[in-house]
Motif scaffolding. Structure first.
Motif, PDB file in Angstrom:
ATOM      1  N   SER A  82       0.719   4.779   7.902  1.00 10.67           N
ATOM      2  CA  SER A  82      -0.058   5.915   7.181  1.00 10.67           C
ATOM      3  C   SER A  82       0.046   7.165   8.053  1.00 10.67           C
ATOM      4  O   SER A  82      -0.528   7.096   9.136  1.00 10.67           O
ATOM      5  CB  SER A  82      -1.397   5.350   7.027  1.00 10.67           C
ATOM      6  OG  SER A  82      -2.027   6.504   5.954  1.00 10.67           O
TER       7      SER A  82
ATOM      8  N   ASP B  15      -8.040   2.395  -1.643  1.00 10.03           N
ATOM      9  CA  ASP B  15      -7.164   3.411  -2.379  1.00 10.03           C
ATOM     10  C   ASP B  15      -6.485   4.188  -1.290  1.00 10.03           C
ATOM     11  O   ASP B  15      -5.529   5.082  -1.586  1.00 10.03           O
ATOM     12  CB  ASP B  15      -8.244   4.173  -3.390  1.00 10.03           C
ATOM     13  CG  ASP B  15      -8.638   3.289  -4.188  1.00 10.03           C
ATOM     14  OD1 ASP B  15      -8.027   2.356  -4.860  1.00 10.03           O
ATOM     15  OD2 ASP B  15     -10.024   3.758  -4.591  1.00 10.03           O
ATOM     16  N   SER B  16      -6.945   4.426  -0.195  1.00  9.17           N
ATOM     17  CA  SER B  16      -6.419   5.068   0.982  1.00  9.17           C
ATOM     18  C   SER B  16      -6.833   4.646   2.286  1.00  9.17           C
ATOM     19  O   SER B  16      -7.494   3.665   2.443  1.00  9.17           O
ATOM     20  CB  SER B  16      -6.962   6.730   0.883  1.00  9.17           C
ATOM     21  OG  SER B  16      -8.426   6.464   1.040  1.00  9.17           O
TER      22      SER B  16
ATOM     23  N   ASN C 147       1.720  10.265   2.280  1.00  8.27           N
ATOM     24  CA  ASN C 147       1.168   9.011   1.997  1.00  8.27           C
ATOM     25  C   ASN C 147       1.697   7.866   2.913  1.00  8.27           C
ATOM     26  O   ASN C 147       2.628   8.148   3.610  1.00  8.27           O
ATOM     27  CB  ASN C 147       1.815   8.819   0.586  1.00  8.27           C
ATOM     28  CG  ASN C 147       1.228   9.781  -0.503  1.00  8.27           C
ATOM     29  OD1 ASN C 147       0.091  10.309  -0.217  1.00  8.27           O
ATOM     30  ND2 ASN C 147       1.788  10.196  -1.204  1.00  8.27           N
TER      31      ASN C 147
ATOM     32  N   LYS D  63       0.079   5.086  -1.366  1.00  8.08           N
ATOM     33  CA  LYS D  63      -1.397   5.636  -0.983  1.00  8.08           C
ATOM     34  C   LYS D  63      -1.529   6.744   0.006  1.00  8.08           C
ATOM     35  O   LYS D  63      -1.020   6.573   0.972  1.00  8.08           O
ATOM     36  CB  LYS D  63      -2.298   4.289  -0.773  1.00  8.08           C
ATOM     37  CG  LYS D  63      -2.303   3.300  -2.167  1.00  8.08           C
ATOM     38  CD  LYS D  63      -3.316   2.111  -1.789  1.00  8.08           C
ATOM     39  CE  LYS D  63      -3.147   0.942  -3.092  1.00  8.08           C
ATOM     40  NZ  LYS D  63      -4.101   0.017  -2.784  1.00  8.08           N
TER      41      LYS D  63
ATOM     42  N   GLN E 163       0.801  -1.290  -0.038  1.00  2.00           N
ATOM     43  CA  GLN E 163       0.118  -0.021  -0.084  1.00  2.00           C
ATOM     44  C   GLN E 163       0.875   1.286   0.066  1.00  2.00           C
ATOM     45  O   GLN E 163       0.462   2.304   0.009  1.00  2.00           O
ATOM     46  CB  GLN E 163      -0.907   0.091   1.266  1.00  2.00           C
ATOM     47  CG  GLN E 163      -1.703  -1.550   1.520  1.00  2.00           C
ATOM     48  CD  GLN E 163      -2.291  -1.908   0.408  1.00  2.00           C
ATOM     49  OE1 GLN E 163      -3.135  -1.206  -0.220  1.00  2.00           O
ATOM     50  NE2 GLN E 163      -2.252  -3.097   0.100  1.00  2.00           N
TER      51      GLN E 163
END
Length: 348
Positions: free
Chosen positions: A323, A258-259, A329, A248, A245
């Motif tokens: 994150s 996606d996030s 990101n 993202k 990931q």
């Protein structure tokens, strides 16, 4: 008349002269307002970091309220189904009880078995006794079952009402948390927006320097010396998911694909590894088994800050994948680049 005019003119002249010669009070010149000292870029960085950290704590509160709301909604659905089944069961039992009452009415208030008991035939009399007992047991059974069904229905209804109240309270908490998150993030973005392009670049560098300084201090303490354990099979799968990931964006409340927010990333990584864990970093800290830092292995979760408002996944060699915050990101970072609260192991 001329004298009066002359006197009046003289008085006017005297008054004018007195005004001219009366000393005028002196007023100090207004002092220019003191200018608020301009904050250094480092102070701005610390303020932004604090705002995002508070937003992270509020995000955890929001996510927890959302998780509980989903659970309570599921409970309400199950209870609603149970209520429907219970109502149908009660209707059936009432029909059966009514049928028995109507049968008694048609036979003069006596069940068929009781009529046989009045017979002069000994065999019919004995059969009648048996049937009366059976009828009494059946009637008693129907009434007992009806009572239990009604009690169950009352319990289901009460539980449903309780869950509705909890659900509404949770929604209020969610709304408050969302308002707080929006305010903190907006304030941080406003601070950043005031910076020039070169200042924003310098701000990012300051963030990196601060993280590097903390990581260096953590490594210098010898914390990594004994950390050499291999990941479990599920731990490897969780690490593979989380590192895939990278790049993202952080979005608060997001769980992919996606996030992600910080705990959205870790919870989804472990779900992909076949081990569902709590949704929020605070619940992960509260409910998952804790281990010593020296026993850490890839896949373990490092919880940060005193309020457990941030989480990253240890991937080995003193690094985590996490994150970070809005505007950043999913990335790799030093495991000691933030203040460590503790470590938890999802598959212990």
């Amino acid at each position: 008349m001329n004298r009066r005019h002359c006197a009046s003119a003289a008085i006017t002249l005297v008054c004018a002269l007195s005004v001219l010669i009366t000393p005028v009070p002196a007023f100090a010149a207004p002092t220019p307002p003191s200018e608020t000292p301009k904050k250094t870029l480092e102070e701005v960085r610390e303020e932004i970091d604090d705002l995002y950290r508070k937003a992270g704590a509020a995000t955890d509160a929001y996510n927890l309220a959302e998780e509980r709301a989903e659970k309570q909604s599921g409970e309400i659905v199950k209870l609603a189904r149970a209520i429907v089944v219970g109502q149908a069961k009660i209707a059936d039992l009432k029909n059966r009880a009514g049928a028995q009452a109507r049968e008694q009415y048609r036979t003069g208030g006596l069940p068929p078995g009781a009529q046989f008991m009045l017979s002069d035939d000994p065999q019919l009399f004995l059969d009648g006794v048996s049937r009366v007992r059976e009828g009494q047991q059946a009637a008693k059974g129907v009434l007992g079952e009806l009572t239990r069904a009604q009690q169950d229905l009352e319990t289901y209804t009460k539980d449903a009402n309780t869950n509705w109240k909890k659900l509404e309270a949770g929604r209020i908490k969610q709304a408050k948390a969302k308002k707080k998150i929006d305010a903190q993030i907006a304030a941080a973005k406003k601070l950043e927006s005031r910076l020039k392009k070169e200042e924003r670049a310098r701000l990012l560098k300051l963030e990196q320097e601060a993280a590097y300084k903390q990581q260096t201090a953590w490594l210098s303490s010898g914390a990594l010396k004994d950390i050499n354990r291999s990941a479990s099979k599920r731990g490897k799968a969780a690490v593979a998911f989380a590192t895939a990931q990278i790049g993202k964006p952080y979005v608060w409340g997001a769980e992919g694909p996606d996030s992600y927010d910080c705990s959205g990333l870790t919870s989804q990584a472990w779900a992909a590894a076949g081990r569902p864990i709590p949704r929020t970093s605070q619940e992960q800290w509260r409910l998952l088994p804790r281990i010593a830092i020296k026993d850490m292995r890839p896949g373990d979760l490092i919880i940060y800050h005193d309020d457990a408002s941030h989480v990253g996944m240890y991937i080995g060699d003193g690094a985590i994948v996490h994150s970070p915050r809005p505007g950043r990101n999913v990335t790799l970072a030093g495991a000691g680049s933030m203040r460590i609260l503790g470590v938890v192991r999802p598959d212990k």
